[in-house]
Structure formats: C-alpha cells, structure tokens
Design a protein around this motif. Sequence first.
Motif, mmCIF file in Angstrom:
data_model
loop_
_atom_site.group_PDB
_atom_site.id
_atom_site.type_symbol
_atom_site.label_atom_id
_atom_site.label_comp_id
_atom_site.label_asym_id
_atom_site.label_seq_id
_atom_site.Cartn_x
_atom_site.Cartn_y
_atom_site.Cartn_z
ATOM 1 N N UNK A 370 0.848 -1.195 0.000
ATOM 2 C CA UNK A 370 0.000 0.000 0.000
ATOM 3 C C UNK A 370 0.882 1.242 0.000
ATOM 4 N N UNK A 371 0.954 1.969 -1.121
ATOM 5 C CA UNK A 371 1.768 3.186 -1.150
ATOM 6 C C UNK A 371 1.206 4.238 -0.198
ATOM 7 N N UNK A 372 2.008 5.247 0.074
ATOM 8 C CA UNK A 372 1.637 6.254 1.064
ATOM 9 C C UNK A 372 0.359 7.000 0.704
ATOM 10 N N UNK A 377 -4.549 3.921 4.111
ATOM 11 C CA UNK A 377 -3.878 4.465 5.291
ATOM 12 C C UNK A 377 -4.665 5.582 5.956
ATOM 13 N N UNK A 378 -5.763 6.018 5.351
ATOM 14 C CA UNK A 378 -6.548 7.092 5.971
ATOM 15 C C UNK A 378 -7.468 6.571 7.071
ATOM 16 N N UNK A 459 -2.520 7.905 7.800
ATOM 17 C CA UNK A 459 -1.283 8.027 7.030
ATOM 18 C C UNK A 459 -0.391 6.817 7.260
ATOM 19 N N UNK A 460 0.413 6.536 6.283
ATOM 20 C CA UNK A 460 1.321 5.383 6.366
ATOM 21 C C UNK A 460 2.443 5.687 7.346
ATOM 22 N N UNK A 461 2.653 4.840 8.355
ATOM 23 C CA UNK A 461 3.767 5.077 9.277
ATOM 24 C C UNK A 461 5.081 5.202 8.517
ATOM 25 N N UNK A 462 5.899 6.150 8.927
ATOM 26 C CA UNK A 462 7.152 6.431 8.227
ATOM 27 C C UNK A 462 8.103 5.247 8.276
#
Length: 500
Positions: A370-372, A377-378, A459-462
């Motif tokens: 899953x890209x950012x 990721x929302x 959001x996608x965790x860094x």
Amino acid sequence: MRNKLLVPALAAATLLLAVPASAATPTPGAPGAGDPYYPTYGNGGYRVSHYDLRLKYQPATDQLEGTATLLATATQDLSRFDLDFALDVSQVLVNGHPAKFAATGVQELEITPDRPLAKGSQATVVVQYSGVPSKVSRYGFTAWQRTPDGAVIADEAEAAWWWFPSNDHPSDKATFDVSVLVPDGTQAISNGVLTSQSSKLGWTRFNWRENKPQATYLATLAIGKFDITTGTSPSGIPVLNAYSPDLGDNADAARASVERTGELVDWLSGYFGPYPFSSAGGYVPNVPTHYALETQTRVFYSPRQFAGGANTSVVVHELAHQWYGDSVSLERWSDIWLNEGFASYAQWLWSEHEDEGTAQQLADYVYASHPADDPFWTVKPGDPGADNQFDAAVYDRGALTIQVLRNTIGDDAFFQLLKAWPTEHRYGNGTIAQFQALAERISGKKLDDLFRTWLYTPGKPALAAATKAHLATADTVTGAAAAPTAEPRSWQQIKAAQQH
C-alpha cells in the motif's frame, strides 16, 4: 374482617419503607446506549441478564410469533424504558402487570410500567409480538434473510430487532434460551446446545440454550432443512455443524472447511487459552450473501465463502472471534480492532502453520503493498468511524499492528498477552485502552507511541517507525521504500474473511 382492614394499612406501610422520602424522582431510561457510532442502538436505565424466547415460525408465509421474557435490573429509578424492536407488539407485562407501550423512533419500543422501577430492583418484562420479518425495513435494509425453505438471521452490527426485543448493544450481554416451534420436517438452529426436541400435531419444537453471556447481535436463528453433523473436537468440545442440502457447487468445499471446526478450535486454544463455551460449530444456509459472522458457538457462513474451494482460513477467523469478540466483547463499536484485528492475525498464524506465508511475511506484504497515498492508510483501525468499521484497513492494518506489537515486546510476552486478554475479561467487555494497559503490564514497556502510530494516526507510518517495528521496508543501500514483496500464498483466502 379485621384481616381485610389490616391489609391496606400493611401495604401502605410497606410502600413507605420501599420508597423513602429522599428517593430520587424516577426518570426515563436513555433511548440509546451512548455509543457515538450508533447513537440510537441499545438503551439506558437497565441491564438484561437473560432472554427467554418462545417462537413459532411458518416458513411458507414467513410469519413469526413470539413471546420474549427478559430478566432485567434497573440501574436508576426508572419511570420508563426502551427496547430495540421492529415487529408488531400486542402486549407488554412488567412484573406481571400490563404496561403501556408505543413504537417510537426507528426501532424503539417504549415501555411505561404501571409503577416505577426502583434502582437495583429486578424486573421481569414479557413482550408478545408477531410479524413478517422479511417485510420490515429499518435504516433502509432488513437483516432477516429468506431462504428457499425458511429464514436466517445473522448480521452485524444489528440483527435482534427482526426477531426479539432487546437492549441491542454488545455492552449488555445476557444468557439465552431459544425455543422454536416449526412444521414437522423443518429444523431450527440457534446458539449453544440443543437441550431437547419434541413433535406434536404436525409441529416440532427445538429448545436451544446458550448459558454464557452473549451480545445480542451474536444471537442467531436458522430455520429450514439441514444436513446436521455432530461430533467432538479432539479435546472433547461438542461440535454441531449444519448445511442446507441445496448449496450446489459450493457444498463440498463448505463441508471440507467447516467440518474442520473441532480441529481448529483446539488449535486456537493453544494460542488463546481454553475454549470459552460449551459447544462449537457452524452452519451454511442457502443465502446469496458473501460474508461470514462469528455468531456465538454457531458460526454463520455464506456459501459464496467457499466459491473458490475449501477455505479453512475463514473458519479460523470466525472461530478466533469466539475468544476475541464473543467471550470478550466490545464495550463500544469504535473498539472493533479488538475483534477484527485479532481474528485476522489468527489467520496469519494459521498461514504460518500451513507454510503459506509467515506472520512476518504477511506484515511486510501489507506494509509494502500500500503506497503512502493509498486511501487504505486514511482509516484508523483504533477508531475507524461507523462508515469504515469493516474497512480492509481494520483487518489488515489491524493485524499488521499486532505483528508490530509482537516484534516490540517479544514472543514470550506477546503469546502470554494473547491468552491473558480473554482470560482476564472472560464473558465480559473490553476497550483498546484496557488492552494496551495489559500489554504494558505484561511486557514492562510503554506502548503509547506504538498504539498512536499504528492504530490512531491516519497516514502510512514512516520508514523509521516501520524499521523500528522490524518490518522489511527499505533498500539497505539507497534507503528507499522497498517494492512490494511477493503475495503470500494464503493471501486470497485471508481476504475472503473480510466480506461484510
């Protein structure tokens, strides 16, 4: 004559003792349980400890008649209270006395007893009713499913309204007796154990009992013609499964999956502790739906769950719910991660057991695939919102979070935690905050940052957070995000369990 004169005086004296001058003025119970996701679901002012449902059903016409007896305790001085219900009511008794009643709102049955209920007092509420459930729509749908030979009720987050009056919220669990009268040749299946069966004058009565507390949405009823199999798990747990005879091409795959229930219950017990109920099993009726549901002790499976062949993974998912969701239920619907995240993670453990992808490989795959900018990721698994309660992120990001937790606290603490939660909250309710506190107590680690990052932050965790969580996330030379890993062989079966 003297006795007749003394009785009113004695009654008046008793009344004065029962209602002291300082007693609060009785007030109506709230028309909802206070859940922000479903403000009108459930009710306030009382708690139910038992439902006794005595039903008669005619498959040819879908006519249902019922008498529901509820044992309840007032949690306030109560002038009026609601039940959630949608069929036609002919009479209500409270403690044996006729009570006023009215249908209000979308699914409220408003009941006014002939005298207020004192806080802490026990009440017996009897509701007589009838209707054709398949013709009743609430919020634009009906949860009651007609089948070629009967009907099925199994739905989440609401199902009870169509067949019995209740306090319809998982925070108020109760035991159940369900007695169903159907024409000879038709069967009735419900939760728990079949305690007796008898026939007379062309009708057969089936008596079912679930003797452990059960959320109302987990109560199920299936009426029709079934091929029923019985047995025990290797450890001795009674298992009852049932299949409609007209499942077509999905019949064999359904049996090849559901008949492994006993084996899988015992396997899951190794991770979650002793099975919490007195029976296990599942049923597969002839319905067009796509989902399965963890109805307590007797899982509902749609035939289409097995359209691609046998799927033990979905059986693992629903059986894992018997610990995570059924024995320990949600305190509020926003805590859905405690249900779906752990049932999905059980599938990851089964994948590892079957050598079809380890839990770590599945976690790496979910993170990398899953890209950012993916809307995936929302959604916050720890509080997804009512519209996203059954979003894929609750399952997949939810299970990913559990693997992150495992990597952070270590296997010893993690597997201790998996058993501790259903042990410490057995037959009760729980919240994510309570689960985090238990994880911190067992591991000795502070986990605020982990839960905030992986459950509550959109959001996608860094990459830094993912690397800290021991995910395969980056190219070790360039530091760039890694390309998606190969799809684990178990992935498609895992995804099939997410149909709601």
